[in-house]
Design a protein around this motif. Structure first.
Motif, PDB file in Angstrom:
ATOM      1  N   UNK A   1       0.934  -1.178   0.005  1.00 14.56           N
ATOM      2  CA  UNK A   1       0.039   0.077   0.079  1.00 14.56           C
ATOM      3  C   UNK A   1       0.781   1.114  -0.005  1.00 14.56           C
ATOM      4  N   UNK A   2       0.436   2.121  -0.847  1.00 14.04           N
ATOM      5  CA  UNK A   2       1.425   3.569  -0.929  1.00 14.04           C
ATOM      6  C   UNK A   2       1.589   3.992   0.318  1.00 14.04           C
ATOM      7  N   UNK A   3       0.641   4.120   1.241  1.00 10.93           N
ATOM      8  CA  UNK A   3       0.891   4.816   2.663  1.00 10.93           C
ATOM      9  C   UNK A   3       1.473   3.840   3.707  1.00 10.93           C
ATOM     10  N   UNK A   4       2.779   4.189   3.981  1.00 11.90           N
ATOM     11  CA  UNK A   4       3.527   3.329   4.768  1.00 11.90           C
ATOM     12  C   UNK A   4       2.880   3.000   6.089  1.00 11.90           C
ATOM     13  N   UNK A   5       2.051   3.651   6.742  1.00 12.06           N
ATOM     14  CA  UNK A   5       1.440   3.166   8.015  1.00 12.06           C
ATOM     15  C   UNK A   5       0.292   2.261   7.846  1.00 12.06           C
ATOM     16  N   UNK A   6      -0.672   2.500   6.910  1.00 16.58           N
ATOM     17  CA  UNK A   6      -1.511   1.256   6.294  1.00 16.58           C
ATOM     18  C   UNK A   6      -0.893   0.149   5.679  1.00 16.58           C
ATOM     19  N   UNK A   7       0.212   0.187   5.212  1.00 16.36           N
ATOM     20  CA  UNK A   7       0.816  -0.849   4.549  1.00 16.36           C
ATOM     21  C   UNK A   7       1.435  -1.723   5.703  1.00 16.36           C
ATOM     22  N   UNK A   8       1.949  -1.159   6.736  1.00 24.75           N
ATOM     23  CA  UNK A   8       2.530  -1.857   8.070  1.00 24.75           C
ATOM     24  C   UNK A   8       1.328  -2.288   8.822  1.00 24.75           C
ATOM     25  N   UNK A   9       0.355  -1.745   8.838  1.00 28.56           N
ATOM     26  CA  UNK A   9      -0.763  -2.381   9.601  1.00 28.56           C
ATOM     27  C   UNK A   9      -1.397  -3.594   8.929  1.00 28.56           C
ATOM     28  N   UNK A  10      -1.372  -3.578   7.508  1.00 28.50           N
ATOM     29  CA  UNK A  10      -2.077  -4.902   6.810  1.00 28.50           C
ATOM     30  C   UNK A  10      -0.854  -5.835   6.937  1.00 28.50           C
ATOM     31  N   UNK A  11       0.358  -5.559   6.744  1.00 26.76           N
ATOM     32  CA  UNK A  11       1.441  -6.509   6.804  1.00 26.76           C
ATOM     33  C   UNK A  11       1.492  -7.413   8.370  1.00 26.76           C
TER      34      UNK A  11
END
Length: 310
Positions: free
Chosen positions: A145-155
């Motif tokens: 996900x382009x947004x780093x925070x959202x990407x970390x959340x999903x990962x």
């Protein structure tokens, strides 16, 4: 610069995801009402056009009803995803109240040939990952996900599910191929237009550029194939269905195998049209129809009819 774990977005996602499922559903209900009755929301217009193309036999009042229900269900699913990602595997597993066809899954595991789970963009598919992950090691393609925070959340959510995330490129395909050869499991959502490659395969009678990855993996590795979906129920949970894929997918070409998958998706949509995620502009994946979502509806439907006649 703050790390993604310390960002406001990350903490908001964490907070929102930990609210009761009823909160997510209630919030989505209010928002979907505003979306449905706004005449300017492009996603609703796209859904209406897609339904009219795929299900031209529907009378106007029936189609309008399905558009409203589908918009509500799709938006609700997105809010449910956040709740699912923020909830423990054990809790998510307990939310699956009824499973039809689980014997197909356990029989496939016993064969140790690898397993390809085919999951259309239908219902609330994210709830199923936790249940399957308790029984098998999963390798899943993941586009950051382009947004780093959202990407970390999903990962973080994916890491709880015993899943190996691989990139959506050739290296990722090779890793999935190896995992299947070793008896592992992968999940593929087959009903979006591939960025590159793919093949022209009929979908509701219209040739569209389509991902043939599922069929290729199944045919080359001899892995078993299952078709899955999950629909929310009225008891703060979900009902899941597991179906065997027609044996024709193991033979013939990847195009023929992809057609088998498309046929199963079409059958599911005919059964539960209000639970499919209709907002995706799938029917522009034909060079004659590439601009249909920007044209007057009458002109669009004429173009669609011409393509079908060919």
């Amino acid at each position: 610069m703050a790390t993604s774990q310390n960002s406001l977005t990350y903490h908001f996602l964490k907070f929102f995801s930990r609210q009761p499922l009823s909160f997510a559903r209630g919030f989505a209900h209010v928002l979907s009402y505003l979306v449905i009755y706004s005449k300017t929301i492009k996603t609703v217009k796209a859904a209406d056009l897609n339904i009219q193309i795929a299900l031209p036999h529907l009378e106007k009042h029936k189609r309008e009803y399905i558009v409203k229900q589908a918009a509500h269900n799709e938006l609700t699913s997105y809010f449910e995803f956040f709740n699912i990602w923020g909830t423990s595997n054990a809790k998510n597993i307990s939310r699956i109240h009824h499973i039809v066809g689980k014997q197909y899954f356990f029989n496939a595991l016993k064969e140790q040939k690898g397993l390809v789970l085919i999951v259309p963009h239908f219902g609330t598919w994210e709830i199923m990952n936790a249940w399957f992950a308790q029984h098998t090691k999963m390798t899943i393609m993941y586009k950051p996900i382009k947004n780093d925070a959202a990407d970390q959340f999903v990962r973080e959510a994916r890491s709880r599910e015993n899943a190996t995330l691989v990139p959506t490129d050739e290296s990722g395909v090779r890793q999935i191929f190896r995992a299947l050869k070793q008896g592992g499991t992968t999940v593929i959502l087959p009903d979006h237009t591939p960025n590159i490659g793919g093949a022209m395969v009929d979908y509701f009678g219209i040739p569209l550029a389509s991902s043939n990855l599922s069929a290729k993996l199944i045919q080359k590795t001899k892995a078993k194939a299952l078709f899955l979906y999950a629909i929310r129920n009225d008891n703060a949970g979900y009902d899941m269905t597991i179906q065997p894929v027609d044996d024709a997918i193991y033979e013939g070409t990847d195009i023929q195998g992809t057609q088998v998958i498309h046929h199963m998706i079409e059958q599911l949509i005919h059964q539960y049209p209000e639970h499919y995620h209709w907002s995706y502009k799938r029917f522009k994946a034909n060079r004659v129809l590439k601009n249909i979502y920007n044209l007057p509806k009458e002109e669009t439907l004429q173009k669609v009819a011409q393509v079908r006649q060919r």
